[in-house]
Design an enzyme around this catalytic site. Structure first.
Site, mmCIF file in Angstrom:
data_model
loop_
_atom_site.group_PDB
_atom_site.id
_atom_site.type_symbol
_atom_site.label_atom_id
_atom_site.label_comp_id
_atom_site.label_asym_id
_atom_site.label_seq_id
_atom_site.Cartn_x
_atom_site.Cartn_y
_atom_site.Cartn_z
ATOM 1 N N LYS A 137 0.843 -1.203 0.000
ATOM 2 C CA LYS A 137 0.000 0.000 0.000
ATOM 3 C C LYS A 137 0.877 1.251 0.000
ATOM 4 O O LYS A 137 1.936 1.267 0.650
ATOM 5 C CB LYS A 137 -0.891 -0.038 1.254
ATOM 6 C CG LYS A 137 -1.983 1.015 1.302
ATOM 7 C CD LYS A 137 -2.843 0.835 2.564
ATOM 8 C CE LYS A 137 -3.964 1.857 2.661
ATOM 9 N NZ LYS A 137 -4.801 1.657 3.867
ATOM 10 N N SER B 247 -9.718 1.594 2.711
ATOM 11 C CA SER B 247 -8.799 2.327 1.880
ATOM 12 C C SER B 247 -7.751 1.457 1.175
ATOM 13 O O SER B 247 -7.184 1.896 0.182
ATOM 14 C CB SER B 247 -8.076 3.382 2.721
ATOM 15 O OG SER B 247 -7.262 2.779 3.705
ATOM 16 N N SER C 217 -10.113 -0.658 6.961
ATOM 17 C CA SER C 217 -9.393 -0.495 5.691
ATOM 18 C C SER C 217 -8.649 -1.730 5.188
ATOM 19 O O SER C 217 -8.187 -1.746 4.056
ATOM 20 C CB SER C 217 -8.421 0.681 5.773
ATOM 21 O OG SER C 217 -9.117 1.883 5.565
#
Lengths: 441, 461
Positions: B66, B141, B165
């Site tokens: 990420k 996310s 997330s």
């Protein structure tokens, strides 16, 4: 005019600790003289994702400062974030302490024989730990940022508004410097910026009893030399306003050490809302009783206690005891010298005289000090023949003075003694010189 | 031969020299080139190997990371224009550990900007598409990592969760996502969202892979004062020892579910019963209380954490913040303001303590809590604009656990009538990742429900 008014002054004093590493990272904290931005890492640069990890030694040292100022070391404490935006603050907040500082409610009593009157006490509100900011320097229209100082451990000492004169402030600050240097946790050097003073100054009508409805914070007092000057200027400035029937504005003012005036920096309307909240990156602290006791027990004998002991046990004059205890190294050396000279039946007061008046260096090896001290204290052998010859010469050369002495002006004899000593190149005992001189006259 | 292989399977192929490291890397590189333009899962793609710091258990295994993990020398943006050109001079603890384990970095994955959102639509670099249906969001996310793993543009990856997330995009994208206990995995070098919540964690194609990666990235870190000294378990070994659990089912978490989601959840619970676990209903505080409480605490921390992006460094002014970040900064600044702190932040912390105590009480009765991960399956892109608290609504089932800081894992438990994956979560007690991995592994072994993952891999051909 000043008697009609009494200054009310409280202090915020910042002291930078000389720990090996910074407050929240492992960078070298000793930035003095270092090339800009060489003592930095992601943490003290406030990089995305970097996290602070508190320096335990710095906290311990800060607690020792608190204890030395007779504060209570709190059992529970935490760090908070204090938000404001400035180029010297890379995270947009400073890690500081808000409502649970490491030390609270202390008192410093100063007994300074150079200041008339009784010993004075000043209350300490709190002592807390925070991180220093980066250093800005301005070159033309550019501002440069040096992060070497960013996150260096900083202790903030806040006092009650217990000061009523610039002399008090100076006296307290000198005492504070001595205490901190005793602890060995900081150089507490105002010129180098490792000790900084921000007084809050207001003025009230003498005897009114209630605190004035405003206060003015003065910043940028960067030297001991300017402490008195800046405060006295500000007090006078406020009195002029009060005399005109005005109330001085609550504001932050800077001190200009070239023009020797204070000037407005920020008014109350621009007062910051720091939006304090507990720093979620640093778990709160709990200090058990043993830890707090160990902090207390780790303190050295502090200057007031040492001074009292020198006076009472070693029978040293107050002013000498004060001078000898201004520096821990000197005080320790003095005690060692006293011990060594005790066998020679030399009293501590004489040792004190040798250090203070004869300026015999305390950096000497102890055995050298001892032998030189003995030399200084032993009565000088005088070459009698040479003395008599020189006295005759002096009497011959100074008929007018001789006449004065004979005419009853006894004090004039000292001039003749001085002349004789000069000719003896100091190799004569003063008492013998006076004695012989009197006989010859 | 490579398509669809889990990390452990790839390791086996590499160890037995059936394939080479170069073959593996170039397989993913080609696949990313082919499919990433349509999915937008990666923001930065590495075109060569050489990321590993040394030989290790992950040598030759490439992963997706990420884009809020700082990677030294590799652009890291948190999907925000504010950091569109930021190349970190240092490495996060999680990726450092992976480097020492020998992993190869495939690329940095898209996310909601600053991790603010549950759909990747707040990314300044465009949303990621769900490989199951490219008109839909992969969740967020950590939507970029979820889509990359789901579409097999990586055999596994790393995400981070503040509240949902990891779990929510894992649910919407049909993969395994593990949110560890707060403090189990170091946050050092992860661009902070809500500092008292943030947890890095693995997103994988199997429970074993999740356990394996957790074992590598977990542990106390001297660079993170909030990381825990609690010992890291032997997850891989303990997972395979069949244990019987008492499983709690909280009724409030089953309210307002889509029928397709509820059906799959009921089936999954029946599987637990059939396997001999004791299933009982428990009462927990309604997850709805967590929304406002979480919002206050998280926004406050966000407003503070984003203060460092003041326009002086990193090259871009604060005007570059997107509207979601601006809303959060304003709300957080307001709740921390003088006179409001007690009414909002301090009070919210007290409610948080109630939620913590609620879970502690529940874990005296049960070993694990099972609930849906999300109330609905993947929504179409654009839906989030209709709701100002979209993220909170999609993460309502995840917020209580995130507030408490307990670990939880998402498992895909079948498809709904739209052929979209349904997620179930297993929540565990503090630092007891071992138990939820054990139960999840049993579930994976005993059912075909997780065949969802294999089907997902073949969505793109």
């Amino acid at each position: 005019m000043e008697k009609k008014y009494t200054p009310v002054i409280g202090l915020e004093v910042h002291v930078e600790l000389k720990t090996k590493s910074k407050m929240f990272c492992q960078c070298d904290a000793n930035y003095f003289g270092a090339k800009p931005n060489t003592h930095v890492c992601p943490v003290c640069m406030g990089m995305p994702g970097a996290l602070p990890v508190p320096n335990k030694t710095a906290i311990e040292w800060m607690q020792r400062v608190g204890k030395a100022l007779n504060c209570t070391i709190t059992a529970n404490s935490k760090f908070d974030r204090k938000h404001y935006s400035y180029p010297d603050l890379p995270k947009g907040y400073q890690i500081s302490q808000y409502d649970e500082p490491f030390a609270v409610k202390g008192k410093v009593t100063v007994k300074n024989p150079y200041v008339k009157g009784e010993a004075k006490s000043f209350r300490i509100t709190r002592v807390h730990m925070e991180e220093d900011t980066a250093k800005l320097s301005h070159e033309g229209s550019n501002t440069l940022v040096d992060f070497n100082r960013s996150s260096v451990p900083l202790v903030e000492i806040v006092t009650e508004p217990d000061f009523s004169s610039a002399e008090d402030v100076k006296m307290f600050l000198e005492e504070l410097q001595v205490i901190i240097r005793y602890l060995g946790v900081s150089d507490a050097d105002m010129e180098k910026g490792s000790m900084r003073l921000e007084p809050n100054i207001s003025v009230m009508k003498t005897g009114l009893g209630t605190l004035p409805p405003y206060k003015v914070e003065v910043k940028n007092i960067n030297s001991f030399r300017f402490v008195k000057e800046a405060i006295e200027y500000e007090v006078k400035r406020q009195i002029v306003l009060l005399e005109k029937g005005e109330t001085p504005k609550q504001e932050t003012r800077g001190y200009d050490d070239v023009k020797r005036i204070t000037y407005s920096q920020r008014s109350k309307e621009d007062a910051q809302d720091y939006r304090y909240f507990p720093d979620p990156d640093i778990p709160p602290f709990a200090f058990d009783e043993k830890y707090r006791r160990d902090i207390e027990n780790s303190l050295p004998e502090l200057p007031p206690a040492k001074m009292e002991r020198f006076e009472k046990e070693l029978k040293v004059k107050e002013v000498d005891a004060f001078i000898l205890t201004r520096d821990l190294g000197t005080a320790d050396y003095f005690e060692k010298a006293c011990k060594a000279l005790k066998a020679e039946k030399i009293e501590p007061q004489s040792v004190a005289n040798i250090i203070i008046n004869k300026r015999l260096l305390t950096s000497l090896k102890l055995e050298d000090f001892v032998s030189k001290a003995k030399g200084l204290l032993a009565a000088k052998k005088t070459d009698t023949a040479l003395l008599e010859k020189n006295i005759a010469e002096v009497i011959k050369q100074n008929p007018q003075v001789v006449a004065d002495v004979k005419g009853g002006k006894q004090s004039a004899i000292m001039f003749l003694v001085g002349q004789v000593m000069k000719m003896m190149k100091g190799q004569a005992d003063a008492k013998t010189v006076i004695q012989t001189l009197k006989e010859k006259l | 031969m490579i398509l669809g292989k889990t990390i452990l399977e790839l390791k086996e192929l590499l160890n037995t020299k059936k394939i080479s490291r170069e073959e593996v890397f170039s397989f993913f590189e080609k696949r990313i080139k082919k499919y990433n333009p349509a999915l937008n899962a990666y923001l930065t793609v590495q075109d060569r190997m050489g990321n590993a710091a040394q030989e290790g258990p992950l040598s030759g295994v490439p992963l997706a990371i990420k884009d809020n993990f700082c990677t030294k020398g590799v652009r890291t943006t948190a999907s925000s224009n504010v950091l569109n050109d930021f190349i970190p001079p240092y490495e996060s603890t999680v990726t450092s550990k992976l480097k020492r384990a020998g992993y190869e970095l495939l690329g940095k994955t898209n996310m909601d900007a600053w991790a603010h959102g549950s759909s990747t639509e707040t990314s300044d670099f465009g949303p990621t598409k769900n490989p199951w249906d490219t008109a839909r969001s992969p969740g967020g996310s950590s939507g970029g990592t979820a889509a990359a793993v789901s579409a097999y543009l990586a055999p596994g990856g790393i995400g981070s969760e503040t509240a949902g997330s990891i779990r929510q995009p894992a649910a919407w994208s049909g993969i395994v996502g593990l949110k560890p206990t707060y403090g189990r995995v170091s946050r050092y070098g992860v661009i902070a969202m809500g500092s008292s919540f943030d947890c890095p964690g693995p997103m994988t194609l199997s429970v074993s892979d999740a356990a394996y990666l957790l074992g590598i990235i977990a542990g106390n870190d001297r660079f993170d004062g909030t990381s825990s000294p609690s010992p890291v378990g032997e997850y891989m070994k303990d997972m395979k020892e069949k244990r019987t659990f008492t499983i709690g089912i909280p009724a409030d978490y089953f309210e307002g579910l889509e029928p397709g989601t509820e059906k799959r959840l009921r089936e999954a619970i029946a599987v637990f019963k059939k396997s001999g676990h004791k299933v009982k209903s428990i009462s927990l505080l309604s997850p709805k209380y967590s929304i406002s409480d979480y919002t206050i605490l998280q926004r406050a921390e966000v407003s503070s954490n984003l203060a460092r992006f003041d326009g002086i460094r990193y090259g871009n002014p604060r005007t570059q913040f997107g509207s979601e970040a601006k809303r959060r900064i304003m709300l957080g600044t307001y709740t921390l303001s003088y006179g409001y702190y007690d009414a909002f932040y301090k009070k919210a912390q007290k409610v948080r303590t109630l939620i913590i105590n609620d879970f502690k009480r529940a874990f005296k009765e049960v070993d694990a809590i099972v609930a849906p991960t999300t109330p609905v399956t993947a929504l179409k892109l654009g839906e989030f604009e209709k709701y100002p608290f979209f993220g909170e609504m999609m993460d309502v089932m995840n917020e209580p656990g995130a507030m408490a800081g307990i670990p939880a894992i998402n498992l895909p438990v079948g498809l709904d009538s739209n052929n979209l994956p349904v997620g179930m979560q297993i929540m565990g007690n503090y630092f007891d990742e071992g138990s939820i991995l054990n139960l999840a592994y049993q579930f994976e072994q005993e059912t075909e429900l997780m065949g969802v993952i294999k089907r997902g891999v073949s969505n793109l051909k």
